[in-house]
Design a protein around this motif. Structure first.
Motif, mmCIF file in Angstrom:
data_model
loop_
_atom_site.group_PDB
_atom_site.id
_atom_site.type_symbol
_atom_site.label_atom_id
_atom_site.label_comp_id
_atom_site.label_asym_id
_atom_site.label_seq_id
_atom_site.Cartn_x
_atom_site.Cartn_y
_atom_site.Cartn_z
ATOM 1 N N LYS A 179 1.806 12.912 -16.648
ATOM 2 C CA LYS A 179 1.966 14.356 -16.911
ATOM 3 C C LYS A 179 2.262 15.174 -15.655
ATOM 4 N N THR A 180 1.697 14.736 -14.510
ATOM 5 C CA THR A 180 1.861 15.542 -13.297
ATOM 6 C C THR A 180 3.223 15.311 -12.626
ATOM 7 N N LYS A 181 4.004 14.367 -13.151
ATOM 8 C CA LYS A 181 5.338 14.141 -12.564
ATOM 9 C C LYS A 181 6.366 14.868 -13.414
ATOM 10 N N GLY A 182 7.401 15.332 -12.779
ATOM 11 C CA GLY A 182 8.451 16.019 -13.514
ATOM 12 C C GLY A 182 8.036 17.412 -13.951
ATOM 13 N N ARG A 183 7.216 18.071 -13.139
ATOM 14 C CA ARG A 183 6.838 19.464 -13.452
ATOM 15 C C ARG A 183 8.075 20.348 -13.358
ATOM 16 N N ILE A 184 8.087 21.398 -14.190
ATOM 17 C CA ILE A 184 9.231 22.322 -14.111
ATOM 18 C C ILE A 184 9.095 23.160 -12.837
ATOM 19 N N HIS A 185 10.151 23.159 -12.034
ATOM 20 C CA HIS A 185 10.119 23.914 -10.780
ATOM 21 C C HIS A 185 10.390 25.395 -11.069
ATOM 22 N N PRO A 186 9.788 26.304 -10.292
ATOM 23 C CA PRO A 186 10.109 27.730 -10.483
ATOM 24 C C PRO A 186 11.550 28.011 -10.043
ATOM 25 N N LEU A 203 16.848 6.762 -7.624
ATOM 26 C CA LEU A 203 15.725 6.118 -8.306
ATOM 27 C C LEU A 203 15.649 6.631 -9.754
ATOM 28 N N ILE A 204 16.169 7.825 -9.973
ATOM 29 C CA ILE A 204 16.196 8.394 -11.332
ATOM 30 C C ILE A 204 17.500 7.995 -12.032
ATOM 31 N N SER A 205 18.648 8.148 -11.327
ATOM 32 C CA SER A 205 19.937 7.913 -11.997
ATOM 33 C C SER A 205 20.270 6.416 -12.124
ATOM 34 N N VAL A 238 12.959 8.956 -0.130
ATOM 35 C CA VAL A 238 13.321 10.309 0.327
ATOM 36 C C VAL A 238 14.212 10.992 -0.710
ATOM 37 N N ARG A 239 14.030 12.287 -0.838
ATOM 38 C CA ARG A 239 14.911 13.047 -1.738
ATOM 39 C C ARG A 239 15.388 14.281 -0.999
ATOM 40 N N ASP A 240 16.338 14.975 -1.581
ATOM 41 C CA ASP A 240 16.858 16.207 -0.992
ATOM 42 C C ASP A 240 15.669 17.067 -0.508
ATOM 43 N N GLY A 264 13.113 13.295 -18.514
ATOM 44 C CA GLY A 264 14.155 13.326 -17.490
ATOM 45 C C GLY A 264 13.990 12.232 -16.444
ATOM 46 N N PHE A 265 13.231 11.202 -16.780
ATOM 47 C CA PHE A 265 12.990 10.087 -15.861
ATOM 48 C C PHE A 265 13.136 8.756 -16.598
ATOM 49 N N PRO A 266 13.463 7.697 -15.862
ATOM 50 C CA PRO A 266 13.476 6.385 -16.510
ATOM 51 C C PRO A 266 12.044 5.922 -16.793
ATOM 52 N N SER A 286 16.609 6.168 -2.168
ATOM 53 C CA SER A 286 17.020 7.516 -2.542
ATOM 54 C C SER A 286 16.247 7.938 -3.790
ATOM 55 N N GLY A 287 15.482 9.025 -3.672
ATOM 56 C CA GLY A 287 14.723 9.545 -4.816
ATOM 57 C C GLY A 287 15.633 9.928 -5.969
ATOM 58 N N GLU A 288 16.842 10.419 -5.642
ATOM 59 C CA GLU A 288 17.794 10.837 -6.687
ATOM 60 C C GLU A 288 18.300 9.607 -7.442
ATOM 61 N N GLU A 311 0.860 -1.177 0.000
ATOM 62 C CA GLU A 311 0.000 0.000 0.000
ATOM 63 C C GLU A 311 0.892 1.220 0.000
ATOM 64 N N LYS A 312 0.539 2.231 -0.820
ATOM 65 C CA LYS A 312 1.405 3.416 -0.922
ATOM 66 C C LYS A 312 0.629 4.681 -0.550
ATOM 67 N N THR A 313 1.038 5.308 0.525
ATOM 68 C CA THR A 313 0.464 6.595 0.916
ATOM 69 C C THR A 313 1.600 7.480 1.402
ATOM 70 N N PRO A 314 2.060 8.445 0.583
ATOM 71 C CA PRO A 314 3.198 9.268 0.989
ATOM 72 C C PRO A 314 3.001 9.959 2.339
ATOM 73 N N ARG A 315 1.765 10.307 2.647
ATOM 74 C CA ARG A 315 1.491 11.090 3.860
ATOM 75 C C ARG A 315 1.759 10.293 5.151
ATOM 76 N N THR A 335 5.538 23.575 -6.064
ATOM 77 C CA THR A 335 5.143 23.573 -7.482
ATOM 78 C C THR A 335 3.788 22.895 -7.636
ATOM 79 N N GLN A 336 3.595 21.816 -6.864
ATOM 80 C CA GLN A 336 2.304 21.121 -6.931
ATOM 81 C C GLN A 336 1.199 21.985 -6.295
ATOM 82 N N ILE A 337 1.532 22.662 -5.196
ATOM 83 C CA ILE A 337 0.528 23.500 -4.521
ATOM 84 C C ILE A 337 0.080 24.641 -5.446
HETATM 85 N N1 LIG Z 1 9.619 6.839 -9.923
HETATM 86 C C1 LIG Z 1 10.011 8.037 -9.544
HETATM 87 N N2 LIG Z 1 11.322 8.320 -9.478
HETATM 88 C C2 LIG Z 1 11.734 9.539 -9.087
HETATM 89 N N3 LIG Z 1 10.912 10.556 -8.771
HETATM 90 C C3 LIG Z 1 9.585 10.319 -8.842
HETATM 91 C C4 LIG Z 1 9.070 9.063 -9.212
HETATM 92 N N4 LIG Z 1 7.714 9.154 -9.178
HETATM 93 C C5 LIG Z 1 7.406 10.400 -8.796
HETATM 94 N N5 LIG Z 1 8.523 11.097 -8.597
HETATM 95 C C6 LIG Z 1 8.635 12.493 -8.203
HETATM 96 O O1 LIG Z 1 8.107 12.683 -6.899
HETATM 97 C C7 LIG Z 1 7.593 14.012 -6.793
HETATM 98 C C8 LIG Z 1 6.226 13.925 -6.163
HETATM 99 O O2 LIG Z 1 5.333 13.482 -7.113
HETATM 100 P P1 LIG Z 1 3.822 13.504 -6.775
HETATM 101 O O3 LIG Z 1 3.536 14.615 -5.834
HETATM 102 O O4 LIG Z 1 3.035 13.456 -8.003
HETATM 103 O O5 LIG Z 1 3.713 12.132 -6.032
HETATM 104 S S1 LIG Z 1 2.805 11.774 -4.865
HETATM 105 O O6 LIG Z 1 1.473 12.330 -5.130
HETATM 106 O O7 LIG Z 1 3.416 12.347 -3.667
HETATM 107 O O8 LIG Z 1 2.815 10.347 -4.872
HETATM 108 C C9 LIG Z 1 7.596 14.601 -8.194
HETATM 109 O O9 LIG Z 1 8.731 15.436 -8.243
HETATM 110 P P2 LIG Z 1 8.917 16.674 -9.253
HETATM 111 O O10 LIG Z 1 8.873 16.091 -10.605
HETATM 112 O O11 LIG Z 1 10.240 17.228 -8.870
HETATM 113 O O12 LIG Z 1 7.818 17.636 -8.976
HETATM 114 C C10 LIG Z 1 7.743 13.370 -9.057
HETATM 115 O O13 LIG Z 1 8.346 13.620 -10.276
#
Ligand SMILES: Nc1ncnc2c1ncn2[C@@H]1O[C@H](COP(=O)(O)OS(=O)(=O)O)[C@@H](OP(=O)(O)O)[C@H]1O
Length: 223
Positions: A184-191, A133-135, A60-62, A166-168, A129-131, A32-36, A72-74
């Motif tokens: 689409k909602t992931k990888g938003r451009i940060h201000p 997880l991408i690299s 966890v990420r930086d 910019g993601f695998p 590591s969130g970082e 089960e996945k709940t970030p909160r 950015t999401q808010i």
């Molecule tokens: N698989 C994987 N690997 C690395 N990073 C990831 C992954 N999935 C989600 N993300 C990044 O997590 C940030 C939060 O995304 P969300 O807010 O949409 O996720 S959540 O609602 O909290 O689940 C959001 O970061 P930003 O892109 O920097 O805004 C996502 O891109």
């Protein structure tokens, strides 16, 4: 709130959570996945009451990048709120950070982890590591599979890097079907954030990050 009401709510939570979980066959794992949950004070006790053997995975990420990502999401949902730089400080002149502002408070990982360690041993927790997880997605997921006691099935050959996003992306098994990339909602451009404010945040998080590295025995390299 009185204690009996709290206990009653907790019991209800445990029962409804159990009922929502699919039944598992031998050799299957239910996830089960709940970030909160990581930052919810009641979560460790309630999850422990449901199953003390639960294995917990935390990505966890930086915390500075996390706070900017959160903001950015808010703003995507509430345009017109004050800028990140304004919300970061209780008092910008004195440089006092508003540690109660949710995007900042969530990144104080050591504090949240303390709550979990009251109920679960560190051996039942795994930090991704969130970082990385991408690299290095297969390396990071290799460790997750080990932690869960699974045979390593997901390897390098299951990923390719999407330069535009910019993601695998995950290739479908047997190489057929469309690959799965982040939505689409992931990888938003940060201000762009004032570098001075970023530096202040780095200073703010440094002791908490160090404490978190000590607690987990892992250096996430955020300094
Ligand atoms: N698989 C994987 N690997 C690395 N990073 C990831 C992954 N999935 C989600 N993300 C990044 O997590 C940030 C939060 O995304 P969300 O807010 O949409 O996720 S959540 O609602 O909290 O689940 C959001 O970061 P930003 O892109 O920097 O805004 C996502 O891109």
């Amino acid at each position: 709130m009185n204690v009996s009401l709290l206990t009653f709510h907790s019991d209800l939570f445990v029962i409804s959570c159990r009922n929502l979980m699919p039944k598992a066959l031998d050799g299957q794992i239910v996830m089960e996945k709940t970030p909160r949950y990581f930052v919810t004070a009641e979560a460790p006790g309630r999850i422990h009451a449901m199953s003390k053997d639960t294995k917990l995975i935390v990505v966890v990420r930086d915390p500075v990048t996390r706070a900017i990502s959160d903001y950015t999401q808010i703003i995507s949902k509430a345009p017109g709120i004050p800028g990140f730089e304004t919300l970061t400080f209780k008092n910008r002149t004195t440089g006092r950070i508003d540690a109660s502002w949710s995007p900042i408070w969530i990144g104080i990982y050591a504090q949240h982890l303390e709550n979990w360690l009251q109920y679960f041993p560190l051996s039942q927790m795994h930090f991704v590591s969130g970082e990385r997880l991408i690299s290095d997605p297969s390396g990071e997921l290799g460790k997750v599979q080990d932690f869960l006691g699974l045979q390593r099935m997901i390897t390098d050959e299951h990923f390719f890097f999407n330069e535009t996003k910019g993601f695998p992306c995950l290739k479908k098994p047997q190489g057929n079907g469309k690959p799965h990339c982040l939505g689409k909602t992931k990888g938003r451009i940060h201000p762009n954030i004032d570098p001075g404010v970023v530096e202040k945040l780095r200073e703010f998080y440094r002791p908490f990050n160090r404490h978190f590295y000590q607690m987990t025995g892992q250096n996430f390299g955020w300094e």
